[in-house]
Design a protein around this motif. Structure first.
Motif, short mmCIF file in Angstrom:
data_model
loop_
_atom_site.label_atom_id
_atom_site.label_comp_id
_atom_site.label_asym_id
_atom_site.label_seq_id
_atom_site.Cartn_x
_atom_site.Cartn_y
_atom_site.Cartn_z
N LEU A 84 95.41 -14.38 91.60
CA LEU A 84 94.42 -15.44 91.85
C LEU A 84 92.98 -14.96 91.71
CD1 LEU A 84 96.00 -17.26 94.93
CD2 LEU A 84 95.74 -18.18 92.62
N VAL A 111 93.93 -17.85 86.16
CA VAL A 111 93.85 -19.15 86.84
C VAL A 111 93.53 -20.25 85.84
CG1 VAL A 111 92.62 -20.51 88.58
CG2 VAL A 111 93.21 -18.12 89.05
N GLN A 167 91.08 -22.25 92.14
CA GLN A 167 92.30 -21.82 92.84
C GLN A 167 92.91 -22.98 93.63
OE1 GLN A 167 90.64 -18.65 95.15
NE2 GLN A 167 91.01 -17.08 93.61
N LYS A 187 96.52 -24.77 93.22
CA LYS A 187 97.43 -24.91 94.35
C LYS A 187 97.98 -26.32 94.44
CE LYS A 187 97.77 -23.93 99.31
NZ LYS A 187 97.05 -23.45 100.52
N TYR A 217 100.53 -20.76 91.83
CA TYR A 217 99.49 -20.35 92.78
C TYR A 217 99.95 -19.17 93.63
CZ TYR A 217 96.32 -20.57 96.81
OH TYR A 217 95.43 -20.26 97.81
N ARG A 249 101.43 -10.04 96.27
CA ARG A 249 101.77 -10.84 95.09
C ARG A 249 102.77 -10.10 94.21
NH1 ARG A 249 96.19 -11.74 94.96
NH2 ARG A 249 95.96 -10.35 93.17
#
Length: 306
Positions: free
Chosen positions: A160, A166, A144, A148, A155, A274
């Motif tokens: 995530l 991912v 993660q 990022k 991201y 999200r």
């Protein structure tokens, strides 16, 4: 309601979890005398009814639904297959209905139908193997953080807590030397129908309160027993989702039940955040407060599709 037969519409109902999308979609389907497609990737699987808050038998009886509990967690099912099958179903329904309803909180699956999937370059398979090794050795958080750094846009928008998502984004970043997000919204498939997207929302505190109540209700309805029945298949990708993975940690003896429940609520709140980030990217969405009347929403829809 009369509608120019040349204009075929898909009305997509989106928004964060527990906001009331299912109820609104049924009201719309009844008003427009049409059918509903689910674009909730967690509700595709027949073994996962309680933990995904799938429509009840009473709700399913109020309107014809498609793509609800039509797959087993033992089957491989991805967004590309869903896009193809959903567009085929919409095309078939449009032969007898000018309007079709689609509802769901899985932004990628909604966009696959309304906009078409994005094109991504071929990348070396060894990259994915290496990333899977990193996941095994260092855990998801390390991947993660890598994402990022390489692509903050992705991201902030993908799930995530889903290792596959991912790793997919990372392998494109590494293999192409470009951000995964740079390949989004390029060449898309033209659709034979028009889309009107309806969003439901509320103050964040209200969304979180509704999530807390929903989690409690799911547990009262047998979520613990459902998760226990699936425990021996916990490695299936479909079960790597909020509401199940936390309880699996409880069954493993890693967490107490109270802590597992608090983690379900926390992770569901993060998921809702999200979802809103994803859906807010569509500037053409008509947003309504979750307490808006069905009549007012229907009136606004009619103003946009006449």
């Amino acid at each position: 309601m009369s509608l120019n037969t040349a204009n075929k519409y898909l009305i997509a109902v989106v928004g964060p979890t527990a906001i009331g999308k299912t109820n609104l979609s049924i009201k719309l389907a009844q008003h427009f005398n049409t059918e509903i497609l689910s674009a909730d990737s967690r509700q595709f699987f027949k073994e996962m009814q309680i933990g995904t808050a799938a429509p009840s038998s009473e709700e399913l009886a109020q309107a014809q639904h498609h793509f609800i509990q039509h797959k087993s967690i033992e089957e491989e099912y991805n967004v590309g297959t869903f896009e193809k099958e959903a567009v085929q179903k919409i095309t078939a329904l449009h032969k007898t209905h000018n309007i079709v309803i689609m509802v769901g909180g899985s932004g990628l699956y909604v966009d696959a139908v309304t906009k078409g999937l994005d094109y991504f370059p071929e990348v070396d398979k060894n990259i994915r193997e290496q990333l899977n090794l990193q996941l095994e050795n260092n855990g998801l958080e390390a991947l993660q953080l890598q994402l990022k750094q390489l692509d903050p846009t992705t991201y902030n928008t993908i799930a995530l807590d889903n290792p596959q998502r991912v790793i997919r984004a990372l392998e494109v970043c590494i293999g192409s030397h470009l951000p995964y997000s740079s390949f989004l919204n390029k060449d898309k498939n033209n659709r034979a129908f028009k889309t009107l997207t309806i969003g439901l929302t509320a103050e964040r505190s209200i969304i979180y309160e509704r999530i807390e109540k929903r989690v409690d209700l799911m547990l009262e309805s047998g979520q613990l027993e459902e998760a226990k029945s699936l425990y021996n298949r916990k490695e299936r990708n479909a079960l790597n989702t909020v509401g199940y993975k936390e309880l699996f940690n409880y069954f493993d003896g890693k967490w107490t039940l109270d802590f597992a429940i608090s983690e379900i609520k926390k992770n569901t709140r993060r998921f809702a955040k999200r979802q809103l980030t994803w859906f807010k990217r569509n500037e053409n969405t008509l947003w309504f407060d979750y307490e808006s009347s069905d009549e007012m929403i229907i009136k606004k829809i009619q103003e946009h599709i006449v």
